[in-house]
Design an enzyme around this catalytic site. Structure first.
Site, PDB file in Angstrom:
ATOM      1  N   GLU A 161       0.795  -1.230   0.000  1.00 53.26           N
ATOM      2  CA  GLU A 161       0.000   0.000   0.000  1.00 53.26           C
ATOM      3  C   GLU A 161       0.825   1.277   0.000  1.00 53.26           C
ATOM      4  O   GLU A 161       0.295   2.345  -0.270  1.00 53.26           O
ATOM      5  CB  GLU A 161      -0.972  -0.013   1.172  1.00 53.26           C
ATOM      6  CG  GLU A 161      -0.373   0.236   2.516  1.00 53.26           C
ATOM      7  CD  GLU A 161      -1.063   1.413   3.207  1.00 53.26           C
ATOM      8  OE1 GLU A 161      -2.180   1.772   2.834  1.00 53.26           O
ATOM      9  OE2 GLU A 161      -0.430   1.985   4.090  1.00 53.26           O
TER      10      GLU A 161
ATOM     11  N   ASN B 156      -4.610   1.648   4.627  1.00 50.11           N
ATOM     12  CA  ASN B 156      -5.316   2.925   4.680  1.00 50.11           C
ATOM     13  C   ASN B 156      -5.079   3.809   3.467  1.00 50.11           C
ATOM     14  O   ASN B 156      -5.813   4.780   3.254  1.00 50.11           O
ATOM     15  CB  ASN B 156      -4.958   3.692   5.967  1.00 50.11           C
ATOM     16  CG  ASN B 156      -3.480   3.971   6.091  1.00 50.11           C
ATOM     17  OD1 ASN B 156      -2.659   3.063   6.121  1.00 50.11           O
ATOM     18  ND2 ASN B 156      -3.122   5.245   6.178  1.00 50.11           N
ATOM     19  N   HIS B 157      -4.078   3.499   2.635  1.00 49.34           N
ATOM     20  CA  HIS B 157      -3.839   4.268   1.410  1.00 49.34           C
ATOM     21  C   HIS B 157      -4.356   3.540   0.170  1.00 49.34           C
ATOM     22  O   HIS B 157      -3.947   3.864  -0.950  1.00 49.34           O
ATOM     23  CB  HIS B 157      -2.343   4.565   1.245  1.00 49.34           C
ATOM     24  CG  HIS B 157      -1.791   5.494   2.278  1.00 49.34           C
ATOM     25  ND1 HIS B 157      -2.276   6.775   2.462  1.00 49.34           N
ATOM     26  CD2 HIS B 157      -0.789   5.330   3.188  1.00 49.34           C
ATOM     27  CE1 HIS B 157      -1.588   7.361   3.436  1.00 49.34           C
ATOM     28  NE2 HIS B 157      -0.696   6.510   3.901  1.00 49.34           N
TER      29      HIS B 157
ATOM     30  N   HIS C  42      -3.627  -4.257   9.248  1.00 51.13           N
ATOM     31  CA  HIS C  42      -2.987  -2.972   8.989  1.00 51.13           C
ATOM     32  C   HIS C  42      -3.490  -1.976  10.023  1.00 51.13           C
ATOM     33  O   HIS C  42      -4.570  -1.397   9.889  1.00 51.13           O
ATOM     34  CB  HIS C  42      -3.337  -2.515   7.570  1.00 51.13           C
ATOM     35  CG  HIS C  42      -2.414  -1.488   7.018  1.00 51.13           C
ATOM     36  ND1 HIS C  42      -1.155  -1.791   6.528  1.00 51.13           N
ATOM     37  CD2 HIS C  42      -2.552  -0.154   6.868  1.00 51.13           C
ATOM     38  CE1 HIS C  42      -0.573  -0.694   6.094  1.00 51.13           C
ATOM     39  NE2 HIS C  42      -1.399   0.325   6.301  1.00 51.13           N
TER      40      HIS C  42
END
Length: 258
Positions: free
Chosen positions: A41, A68-69, A151
């Site tokens: 990511e 999260n990205h 994550h």
């Protein structure tokens, strides 16, 4: 029968992808790896683009997990829809493109990989990773082995999920914080665990960012676009040895390739 699973921590920027491309297959041969999951990511600094995904697969990854990205690079969205070997967090809304869990037929055994994102400190509107994991394990087709990439920011959240799933999954490793932890272990009921698998990127850096730039930000400097730190580089991760009779872990080994 035993198999060996390799989990590689967050690959950071193009230099991290290049280092992975040069070192992943030799490590897999040396350690007799059967299945490899790579967190991609941060391959473009923030997010993943299709060309980098192709490079990570060519380097030897069987599955790419995200975090999260996931949607920072919008051009990855069609690939998320079409390629079952790229997983975004399963606890995103059902309207989010892509999938967060998949079952892979490996011949004599099957592997389910689940990608999850934490909620502590990330400020993202995700569903509860504990209840989502529980639902997947109860409702989805069973696999010989189940692997979870969590994550997450908070050590406590990672540890709690590890114990919550202990004995029901083969292995869980944390990603996102980029710093490899020294707590690799087999939990009481047989699940392999590490709080963070680490990072594939620059050794002298602050989670992959040039040291001076990171310090300047903490001193109140102007936020600047992501820039990867210079080498030398390292590839970090963890190897789990799993037993096909039980689906559980019998060995854990940290990896740090320089």
């Amino acid at each position: 029968m035993e198999i060996r699973v390799l989990a590689i921590g967050d690959v950071v920027s193009d230099p991290g992808v290049d280092f992975l491309a040069h070192h992943l297959r030799p490590l897999k041969r040396e350690k007799s790896i059967d299945f490899t999951v790579v967190n991609g990511e941060n391959a473009s600094g923030v997010g993943l683009v299709p060309g980098q995904a192709s490079m990570i697969f060519a380097a030897g990854a069987d599955v790419i997990t995200l975090g999260n990205h996931t949607y920072d690079k919008q051009q990855i969205i069609p690939m998320l829809e079409d390629n079952q070997y790229i997983l975004r967090p399963a606890n995103y809304t059902a309207r989010a493109p892509g999938r967060g869990s998949a079952l892979y037929d490996c011949g004599r055994y099957s592997i389910r990989v689940i990608s999850l994102q934490g909620r502590c400190g990330l400020n993202y509107n995700c569903d509860n990773p504990f209840t989502v994991a529980d639902r997947i394990l109860k409702e989805e087709e069973k696999a010989t082995f189940t692997l979870v990439d969590f994550h997450a920011e908070a050590t406590s959240e990672k540890q709690a999920l590890g114990y919550f799933l202990d004995g029901r999954i083969s292995a869980l490793w944390g990603t996102h914080t980029h710093v490899q932890t020294a707590d690799e272990q087999i939990l009481p009921r047989g699940t392999g665990y590490i709080t963070d698998a680490g990072m594939t990127g620059a050794v002298v850096s602050v989670i992959g960012i040039p040291v001076e730039r990171s310090i300047d930000g903490f001193l109140g400097g102007v936020r600047r676009p992501h820039q990867p730190a210079d080498g030398p580089y390292a590839m970090r991760g963890v190897i789990y040895t799993l037993n096909t009779a039980t689906g559980l872990c019998i060995g854990v080994e940290r990896v740090d390739v320089r």
